[in-house]
Design a protein around this motif. Structure first.
Motif, PDB file in Angstrom:
ATOM      1  N   THR A  35       0.850  -1.199   0.000  1.00 30.04           N
ATOM      2  CA  THR A  35       0.000   0.000   0.000  1.00 30.04           C
ATOM      3  C   THR A  35       0.885   1.248   0.000  1.00 30.04           C
ATOM      4  N   GLY A  36       0.551   2.177  -0.892  1.00 27.63           N
ATOM      5  CA  GLY A  36       1.274   3.454  -0.930  1.00 27.63           C
ATOM      6  C   GLY A  36       2.573   3.408  -1.713  1.00 27.63           C
ATOM      7  N   GLN A  37       2.902   2.265  -2.296  1.00 27.55           N
ATOM      8  CA  GLN A  37       4.146   2.175  -3.061  1.00 27.55           C
ATOM      9  C   GLN A  37       3.858   2.038  -4.562  1.00 27.55           C
ATOM     10  N   HIS A  38       4.896   2.233  -5.361  1.00 26.01           N
ATOM     11  CA  HIS A  38       4.738   2.177  -6.818  1.00 26.01           C
ATOM     12  C   HIS A  38       5.771   1.235  -7.418  1.00 26.01           C
ATOM     13  N   VAL A  39       5.654   1.010  -8.719  1.00 27.71           N
ATOM     14  CA  VAL A  39       6.675   0.251  -9.452  1.00 27.71           C
ATOM     15  C   VAL A  39       7.147   1.137 -10.605  1.00 27.71           C
ATOM     16  N   TYR A  40       8.161   0.684 -11.324  1.00 24.91           N
ATOM     17  CA  TYR A  40       8.585   1.352 -12.553  1.00 24.91           C
ATOM     18  C   TYR A  40       8.289   0.439 -13.731  1.00 24.91           C
ATOM     19  N   PHE A  62       3.407  11.823  -1.466  1.00 26.68           N
ATOM     20  CA  PHE A  62       3.869  10.711  -2.317  1.00 26.68           C
ATOM     21  C   PHE A  62       4.793  11.253  -3.401  1.00 26.68           C
ATOM     22  N   THR A  63       5.991  10.695  -3.483  1.00 26.34           N
ATOM     23  CA  THR A  63       6.927  11.094  -4.548  1.00 26.34           C
ATOM     24  C   THR A  63       7.614   9.843  -5.091  1.00 26.34           C
TER      25      THR A  63
END
Ligand code: FAD
Ligand code: NAD
Length: 367
Positions: free
Chosen positions: A153-158, A365-366
């Protein structure tokens, strides 16, 4: 021997072991941390090599081995709650006894700061693509069976795509989530699918190429990145979400996680800024959720509405925020999450400080 950068923070460093039965090989990782879950581990099996990256606090512990024997493509990952033990169960291709697990590959058995770990990619297949608004689509990608990857939760991928010989890398936040899939048919089972809401910019570098992929084509997806921590929800009573445009995406899992898992939660309020009504992502899903769950309030603010719009108007402003950010109790524990275009976030952060919210009460969030 692993050097122990965690030592100064108290806990001892992770280690691993393995054992086997006739049919299975189990790799056991002892993280020696309590708050370990399935999304702490990203594991890949590729040819004869096996790679498992475990996030432990702000560090990453890597198992990276050329296996001594062949294994089947799929494997399973289990976490033994409370003791921080992870079991990765590999299926042998042949029922022979292994004398050793294999030989170490690059950075095997190392513990390094998470910020220093590179991006490691695997290819995921495009399964479906559907319109959500006039310029935003919901992409569903399928992970191969030889991968265990869950984005916290709250994280991203590339994403990585090679476009006319050049590798293009762009961050993106998955939205896969039971709360929304409950409201959205059809539902695809298990953790093998990841959903992304992506706005296609016709003049953009990456998104038009992604949009040109055919169903069945592949795109490379990295391991999860980001600094949001579930522990920020501890004892939380009021959650405020301030977001604009497609930067709404991290809020989907945050909202759903909070409503589902945080028993202390009294109120979640989402203020969602868009240009026009047509730009609002998942408007009816959000309205249904707000109707269904009385803890969840929703406010849309438009910067370029038609004359018929009766709701709030404009950009993020002191007047909008001071009215919106009311604690449900004077002493409520609060978290404000903010995510939007750079000027939106900068302006928002300044206003939040002016309203005397502390650093610990704000998460931006960045990448
Ligand atoms: P770009 O080539 O970056 O261009 C985008 C648009 O801006 C185009 O119209 C272009 O003409 C214009 N433009 C480019 N440069 C400028 C400039 N200097 N000044 C003015 N205009 C300019 N996006 C999503 O859709 N979904 C997500 O879930 C998502 N998650 C993200 C998570 C994180 C942590 C971050 C940092 C970004 C996320 N993004 C997300 C944004 C995403 O990474 C891309 O930036 C976005 O998709 C645009 O990429 P592009 O290469 O297609 O467009
Ligand atoms: P959008 O343009 O549709 O804007 C959505 C809302 O953001 C607006 O209604 C407004 O409330 C707010 N907003 C926009 N500009 C603002 C400003 N200058 N000051 C205060 N508020 C402002 O947003 P989108 O197209 O969905 O963009 C979302 C994200 O996509 C951005 O955060 C950005 O990361 C990315 N993006 C990048 C570029 C670029 O690379 N230059 C360009 C466009 C978008």
């Amino acid at each position: 021997q692993v050097t122990d950068p965690l030592a100064k923070e108290g806990p001892s460093s992770p280690s691993y072991d393995w054992f086997q039965t006739d049919a299975l090989v189990t790799i056991v990782i002892y993280t020696k941390q309590k708050d370990i879950s399935l999304d702490s581990v990203t594991a890949d099996h590729w040819d004869d090599s096996f790679r498992a990256e475990t996030v432990i606090k702000d560090y990453s512990y890597l198992i990276h081995i050329a296996l001594s024997h062949e294994i089947q493509e799929d494997f399973s990952v289990r976490v033994v709650d409370n003791v921080g033990k992870i079991e990765i169960v590999l299926k042998k291709k042949e029922n022979t006894s292994w004398k050793c697990l294999g030989h170490p590959l690059e950075n095997h058995n190392s513990l390094i700061p998470k910020k220093d770990t590179g991006l490691y990619y695997r290819k995921c297949q495009l399964i479906s693509k559907e319109d959500v608004t006039h310029d935003t689509k919901l992409f569903c990608l399928m992970l191969p069976p030889s991968i265990h990857l869950q984005v916290p939760t709250g994280q991203h991928v590339y994403f990585k795509l090679t476009i006319t010989g050049t590798e293009i890398v762009k961050p993106c936040t998955p939205v896969s989530d039971p709360l929304f899939s409950e409201l959205k048919e059809p539902v695809l089972p298990n953790n093998k699918y990841i959903y992304f809401l992506i706005k296609i910019y016709p003049a953009g570098l990456f998104t038009p190429e992604l949009d040109h992929l055919q169903i069945g084509d592949y795109v490379s997806v990295s391991n999860p990145k980001g600094n949001f921590k579930i522990s920020q929800f501890q004892e939380l009573e009021d959650l405020f979400l301030l977001t604009a445009g497609t930067d709404f995406t991290p809020m989907v899992k945050v909202l759903s996680y909070a409503l589902t898992n945080i028993s202390s939660l009294r109120k979640v309020k989402l203020m969602f800024f868009n240009k026009t009504e047509d730009d609002i992502i998942w408007r009816s899903q959000l309205e249904k959720l707000s109707f269904k769950d009385k803890r969840f309030d929703l406010e849309f603010v438009l910067s370029a509405p038609t004359s018929e719009w009766n709701g709030k108007r404009g950009y993020i402003s002191p007047a909008l925020l001071s009215e919106f950010l009311k604690r449900s109790l004077d002493t409520s524990k609060v978290l404000i999450c903010i995510c939007g275009p750079m000027p939106f976030t900068e302006q928002g952060m300044k206003l939040l400080h002016d309203l005397n919210f502390s650093k610990d009460e704000i998460h931006s969030f960045t990448a």
